[in-house]
Write a protein that holds these residues in place. Structure first.
Motif, PDB file in Angstrom:
ATOM      1  N   UNK A 193      35.456  43.305  58.373  1.00 61.68           N
ATOM      2  CA  UNK A 193      34.956  43.791  57.076  1.00 61.68           C
ATOM      3  C   UNK A 193      35.965  44.740  56.448  1.00 61.68           C
ATOM      4  N   UNK A 194      36.169  44.566  55.148  1.00 58.17           N
ATOM      5  CA  UNK A 194      37.069  45.430  54.393  1.00 58.17           C
ATOM      6  C   UNK A 194      36.383  45.801  53.086  1.00 58.17           C
ATOM      7  N   UNK A 195      36.812  46.927  52.510  1.00 58.17           N
ATOM      8  CA  UNK A 195      36.371  47.266  51.155  1.00 58.17           C
ATOM      9  C   UNK A 195      37.612  47.378  50.287  1.00 58.17           C
ATOM     10  N   UNK A 196      37.595  46.727  49.134  1.00 60.02           N
ATOM     11  CA  UNK A 196      38.697  46.879  48.175  1.00 60.02           C
ATOM     12  C   UNK A 196      38.132  47.558  46.929  1.00 60.02           C
ATOM     13  N   UNK A 197      38.572  48.776  46.712  1.00 60.07           N
ATOM     14  CA  UNK A 197      38.103  49.493  45.522  1.00 60.07           C
ATOM     15  C   UNK A 197      38.903  49.057  44.303  1.00 60.07           C
ATOM     16  N   UNK A 198      38.255  49.051  43.152  1.00 58.15           N
ATOM     17  CA  UNK A 198      38.939  48.630  41.922  1.00 58.15           C
ATOM     18  C   UNK A 198      38.217  49.211  40.715  1.00 58.15           C
ATOM     19  N   UNK A 199      38.962  49.367  39.616  1.00 56.58           N
ATOM     20  CA  UNK A 199      38.341  49.855  38.375  1.00 56.58           C
ATOM     21  C   UNK A 199      37.543  48.756  37.684  1.00 56.58           C
ATOM     22  N   UNK A 200      37.986  47.509  37.881  1.00 61.72           N
ATOM     23  CA  UNK A 200      37.301  46.365  37.250  1.00 61.72           C
ATOM     24  C   UNK A 200      37.237  45.240  38.276  1.00 61.72           C
ATOM     25  N   UNK A 201      36.130  44.493  38.278  1.00 60.75           N
ATOM     26  CA  UNK A 201      36.027  43.305  39.141  1.00 60.75           C
ATOM     27  C   UNK A 201      35.774  42.086  38.254  1.00 60.75           C
ATOM     28  N   UNK A 202      36.513  41.007  38.554  1.00 64.50           N
ATOM     29  CA  UNK A 202      36.297  39.722  37.867  1.00 64.50           C
ATOM     30  C   UNK A 202      35.846  38.716  38.917  1.00 64.50           C
ATOM     31  N   UNK A 203      34.631  38.201  38.761  1.00 63.57           N
ATOM     32  CA  UNK A 203      34.149  37.162  39.678  1.00 63.57           C
ATOM     33  C   UNK A 203      34.564  35.807  39.120  1.00 63.57           C
ATOM     34  N   UNK A 204      35.436  35.115  39.865  1.00 60.94           N
ATOM     35  CA  UNK A 204      35.948  33.809  39.413  1.00 60.94           C
ATOM     36  C   UNK A 204      35.889  32.832  40.570  1.00 60.94           C
ATOM     37  N   UNK A 205      34.764  32.872  41.294  1.00 57.42           N
ATOM     38  CA  UNK A 205      34.633  32.102  42.533  1.00 57.42           C
ATOM     39  C   UNK A 205      33.856  30.802  42.332  1.00 57.42           C
ATOM     40  N   UNK A 206      33.734  30.387  41.045  1.00 54.75           N
ATOM     41  CA  UNK A 206      33.107  29.101  40.682  1.00 54.75           C
ATOM     42  C   UNK A 206      31.609  29.270  40.433  1.00 54.75           C
ATOM     43  N   UNK A 207      31.069  28.347  39.648  1.00 54.69           N
ATOM     44  CA  UNK A 207      29.731  28.481  39.065  1.00 54.69           C
ATOM     45  C   UNK A 207      28.625  28.745  40.087  1.00 54.69           C
TER      46      UNK A 207
END
Ligand SMILES: Cc1cc2nc3c(=O)[nH]c(=O)nc-3n(C[C@H](O)[C@H](O)[C@H](O)COP(=O)(O)OP(=O)(O)OC[C@H]3O[C@@H](n4cnc5c(N)ncnc54)[C@H](O)[C@@H]3O)c2cc1C
Ligand code: SF4
Length: 525
Positions: free
Chosen positions: A254-268
């Protein structure tokens, strides 16, 4: 450091994710793309139906329910490039009527934007990644735009033989728009017409994301982390802001990646699964799902295929798995009496032995000597054309979480899908017309490719609209409820149209990514 906070995390390195990665990396943002599959190289693309299976979909399965269970395995992707690593690259657009189904017919939804909002991005994508076709010829059906950067692809006899039939029923065919090179383009070679696009083009004549937008993103400094499966989107304590994502790395840790913005582009289908699994006490029904619309309005295309056997050699081994010709002459929502929805016609794709539309699917009823004779004749004389049909969005067609879990402890997704009577009527009408067309070609034998009603190109599940009242995202893919979360891909389509979706996916992603880049400080906070 691996998990230092970054500007943006993009989940999925396919068609839509690659565009966001390119635009944001070029705008100077620190971009990390998390991709559950491998980092495919061009040398992994081998022109063989057996070897080609390796690059097709993998990972946790979806459970499939409803009267028309969704056959997702053929069209979803796995690994960098996503499904677009090995798509057929038919690149038709949506038409203006697709954006206004509610106001013109009092059915389904209007999009919050019109064709004119997307048109400049269709033109831009064509210049970015290379599209071959004849824009002028298409303009009998749509507003004028820029010419494509390359002329149409070559045609072959197995496409040309259909033209007489189309003419007989008054259907106009024009060169198909495809994301393939008819000439050399930006250092990538022209197509050699050997028809192996469906397992990935090893020479790079097919515009796959790895050699187009994702290559640009990497050049501009984006990091792509393969074999990294995202399971949850994380929020701050009040639930008002995204803080990053949880994922499992290639060691399954398990990992956590922190970010200011997240884009979900993992398909419909995957995007709603991740959102529903990201429930917290502030978002008890799943993230950005206070209206219950996450996972709803899943849509599919269906296809009515017509086969014909000719006495002559129609060169069916030549060409591409994309189309040679296309037509929007049945694209009006009311083209067929008693059936509601658009139809989009394509003809002239190369025939391989197996896979979708392959030789092996042509006559499932034949065995023994009859099959042997058919294969002998078919190797020279067999050809097929297909008509895609549009299904209207129905709230009952949905993705939800199941109780079974995958290897990371994430609930499996379940896709529930049933066509309505209009879709079935459009499907039948296109079979009837297909036979009329085929008979008028003078072919030796003609027949319909009827089987279970197919489900092609999954769309919807996180649809766009004007507000939280009617949708999950706005026209840029930004969620209404948490502004630093974006969703990209066919999931944001408000209605399906009947044309293949990926040119529109690229165009909408470009529009969304440019909006995000120019409003960065407001969105990222
Ligand atoms: C054989 C075939 C032919 C096709 N032909 C055409 C065509 O002619 N024209 C057309 O318009 N479309 C076609 N398509 C469909 C087209 O490829 C898709 O519409 C398009 O790729 C969808 O884009 P996307 O970005 O939503 O998903 P994808 O391109 O599939 O990318 C999604 C990525 O997300 C990754 N992912 C999923 N879950 C996670 C997770 N939890 N964490 C991290 N990563 C994750 C996947 O591994 C994948 O790489 C075809 C598809 C196939 C397979
Ligand atoms: S037909 Fe053209 S685009 Fe398809 S695999 Fe062959 S060279 Fe590539």
């Amino acid at each position: 450091m691996a998990n230092e906070k970054v500007g943006v995390v993009i989940v999925g390195a396919g068609a839509s994710g690659s565009v966001f990665a390119a635009v944001l990396a070029k705008a100077g943002k620190k971009v990390v793309v998390l991709e559950s599959g491998p980092d495919w190289q061009m040398s992994d693309l081998i022109s063989s139906d057996i070897w080609g299976r390796r690059v097709k979909t993998a990972g946790a399965p979806f459970l499939l329910e409803g009267k028309n269970p969704f056959g997702y395995s053929y069209q979803s992707g796995w690994g960098v490039g996503g499904a677009a690593l090995h798509y057929f690259a038919n690149f038709p657009r949506l038409l203006p009527n697709d954006f206004k189904v509610k106001s013109e017919h009092n059915r389904a939804h209007d999009w919050p934007i019109s064709y004119e909002d997307v048109a400049p991005f269709y033109d831009k994508v064509a210049q970015d990644i290379g599209v071959s076709g004849d824009a002028k010829a298409e303009e009998i059906w749509r507003p004028a735009g820029q010419p494509y950067p390359m002329p149409p692809m070559k045609t072959f006899r197995h496409g040309d033989v259909w033209l007489k039939g189309f003419e007989a029923v008054g259907i106009r065919m024009v060169p198909a728009a495809v994301g393939m090179n008819s000439t050399e383009f930006k250092g990538r070679p022209a197509c050699i017409y050997d028809g192996w696009c469906h397992v990935g083009c090893p020479i790079g004549a097919l515009a796959n994301p790895n050699i187009t937008y994702l290559a640009e993103a990497r050049k501009a400094g984006a990091e792509v982390r393969p074999l990294s499966t995202v399971t949850r989107v994380l929020t701050n304590q009040p639930g008002t802001k995204i803080t990053g994502v949880e994922y499992y790395d290639q060691k399954k840790e398990r990992q956590v990646q922190e970010a200011s913005v997240v884009v979900l582009a993992a398909w419909a289908a995957q995007n709603p699964r991740i959102l529903l699994n990201s429930a917290t006490d502030k978002h008890p029904n799943g993230l950005v799902n206070s209206n219950g619309l996450v996972g709803k309005y899943m849509m599919a295309h269906f296809n009515s295929g017509t086969w014909a056997m000719f006495d002559e050699d129609v060169q069916n081994h030549m060409g591409t798995t994309g189309a040679q010709y296309m037509s929007y002459d049945r694209y009006s929502k009311t083209s067929h009496k008693g059936a509601f929805g658009s139809s989009f016609i394509t003809a002239g794709s190369a025939l391989k032995t197996s896979d979708l539309g392959g030789f092996a699917n042509a006559r499932l009823d034949l065995f023994g000597p009859d099959l042997q004779l058919f294969m002998k004749r078919g190797a020279r004389g067999l050809t097929r054309f297909g008509t895609f049909g549009e299904a209207m969005p129905n709230i009952e067609n949905r993705v939800e979480l199941a109780s079974d879990k995958d290897e990371f402890g994430m609930p499996l997704g379940r896709i529930i899908h049933t066509y309505d009577q209009d879709a079935i009527a459009v499907w039948n009408a296109n079979f009837d017309e297909g036979l009329k067309i085929a008979k008028a070609t003078g072919a030796k034998e003609v027949w319909s490719a009827r089987g279970n009603m197919p489900t092609i190109h999954l769309m919807g599940g996180t649809i766009m609209g004007t507000s939280t009242e009617n949708s999950v995202v706005n026209s840029y893919g930004q969620t209404h409820q948490v502004p630093n979360l974006y969703i990209a891909g066919p999931g944001i389509f408000a209605t399906a149209g009947a044309s293949n979706p990926t040119y529109t996916i690229f165009a909408l992603s470009l529009r969304g990514a440019e909006q995000l880049a120019s409003n960065w400080s407001t969105v990222a906070g």
